[in-house]
Design a protein around this motif. Structure first.
Motif, short mmCIF file in Angstrom:
data_model
loop_
_atom_site.label_atom_id
_atom_site.label_comp_id
_atom_site.label_asym_id
_atom_site.label_seq_id
_atom_site.Cartn_x
_atom_site.Cartn_y
_atom_site.Cartn_z
N LEU A 1 0.83 -1.21 0.00
CA LEU A 1 0.00 0.00 0.00
C LEU A 1 0.86 1.26 0.00
O LEU A 1 0.52 2.26 -0.64
CB LEU A 1 -0.94 -0.01 1.21
CG LEU A 1 -2.04 -1.07 1.17
CD1 LEU A 1 -2.74 -1.19 2.52
CD2 LEU A 1 -3.06 -0.75 0.07
N GLN B 1 0.77 4.00 -2.82
CA GLN B 1 0.49 5.40 -2.50
C GLN B 1 1.54 6.32 -3.13
O GLN B 1 1.21 7.40 -3.63
CB GLN B 1 0.48 5.59 -0.98
CG GLN B 1 -0.10 6.93 -0.53
CD GLN B 1 -1.61 7.01 -0.75
OE1 GLN B 1 -2.36 6.17 -0.26
NE2 GLN B 1 -2.04 8.01 -1.50
N LEU C 1 -5.32 0.59 -3.79
CA LEU C 1 -5.77 1.78 -3.09
C LEU C 1 -7.29 1.90 -3.14
O LEU C 1 -7.92 2.36 -2.17
CB LEU C 1 -5.13 3.03 -3.70
CG LEU C 1 -3.60 3.11 -3.60
CD1 LEU C 1 -3.09 4.36 -4.30
CD2 LEU C 1 -3.14 3.10 -2.14
N ARG D 1 -8.74 4.12 -0.14
CA ARG D 1 -7.94 5.35 -0.18
C ARG D 1 -8.18 6.16 -1.46
O ARG D 1 -7.73 7.30 -1.55
CB ARG D 1 -6.46 5.01 -0.07
CG ARG D 1 -6.07 4.22 1.17
CD ARG D 1 -4.56 4.11 1.29
NE ARG D 1 -4.16 3.22 2.37
CZ ARG D 1 -2.91 3.08 2.80
NH1 ARG D 1 -1.94 3.79 2.23
NH2 ARG D 1 -2.61 2.24 3.77
#
Length: 275
Positions: free
Chosen positions: A164, A168, A232, A237
């Motif tokens: 992750l 990101q 994501l 997110r």
């Protein structure tokens, strides 16, 4: 030269042939033939091969995250982790699975050499099937990875957290930046496809060199990058619309410009007078 060649034994002439470099026209002919074979493949074969490639390319993100997690605190952490990015490409290319960015060269060369509406339609069919299948494969992988690990009492492992984190960081390139960074990635993949016929015995190193360069240079690749974006999305997110609009569509455009608009045209330009 003809006189000196006549003095060579049959074994020596064979050795000369074996050590000769492939000409640009020969490489073009090999890749064009492979592209024509791909264009004739049934849709179902392309579909399942594309799904497998989407799943396989996701291992690039996982391997990159493993190294990223293992070298936490190292001054060259990101550079070392880029070596893991090569894993999925080695798996997909050597397994002869259908990866969209490879087809920005191999499928285009037959159309450049003998342009026709039929070839254009068949190329569009292959691109549409393979790209869709690749994205479904990466989406399924992201969903399964996070759903299974989310259900454990301990929560995400350090490796999944690293995936992750890597994703990101990749998401920081969006819009025009993602497009511009996608151009070198498309160019490098097309160059990789062009070099493979001349790389007998060294295919592994050629693949690792150029795909590792994509990761080290933080360039964007639409299929490997889709794994990161879908991770994501599944984790909440990022929204799915944002993933496509800000990242995947611009990266797709950049990869096509680099692979087809630049490398394929240049490769064809150097041999079109010899065809």
């Amino acid at each position: 030269m003809e006189g000196s060649a006549a003095t060579l034994t049959r074994k020596e002439r064979r050795q000369v042939t074996e050590h000769s470099r492939l000409s640009a026209l020969t490489v073009f002919s090999i890749i064009r033939r492979e592209g024509e074979e791909e264009l004739r493949r049934p849709s179902s074969s392309l579909w399942w091969s594309g799904i497998a490639a989407g799943v396989g390319i996701s291992s690039s993100v996982y391997a990159q995250a493993l190294l990223y997690d293992s070298f936490a605190g190292h001054p060259h952490r990101a550079l070392i982790a880029s070596l893991g990015y090569t894993v999925g490409f080695v798996l997909v290319i050597l397994s002869r699975l259908q990866l969209f960015t490879e087809n920005t060269l191999s499928v285009v060369l037959p159309m450049l050499s003998e342009p026709s509406w039929r070839r254009l339609a068949r190329s569009g069919r292959l691109w549409g099937i393979v790209l869709t299948a690749n994205l479904i494969g990466t989406a399924l992988t992201a969903f399964v990875v996070l759903t299974v690990t989310r259900g454990t009492e301990a929560g995400y492992s350090s490796h999944i957290i690293a995936m992750l984190d890597v994703s990101q960081h990749a998401a920081e390139a969006s819009g025009m930046i993602a497009l511009v960074k996608g151009i070198p990635a498309g160019f490098f993949i097309a160059a990789l496809v062009w070099m493979l016929p001349s790389s007998k015995g060294f295919e592994l190193w050629v693949i690792m060199l150029f795909t590792g360069l994509i990761a080290a240079g933080e360039f964007t690749h639409v299929i490997a990058g889709s794994t990161e974006m879908f991770l994501l999305v599944v984790d909440g997110r990022m929204g799915i619309v944002q993933a496509f609009a800000d990242h995947l569509v611009p990266t797709f455009a950049g990869n096509v410009i680099g692979g087809t608009g630049l490398f394929a045209m240049l490769a064809y330009g150097q041999i079109h007078a010899e065809i």
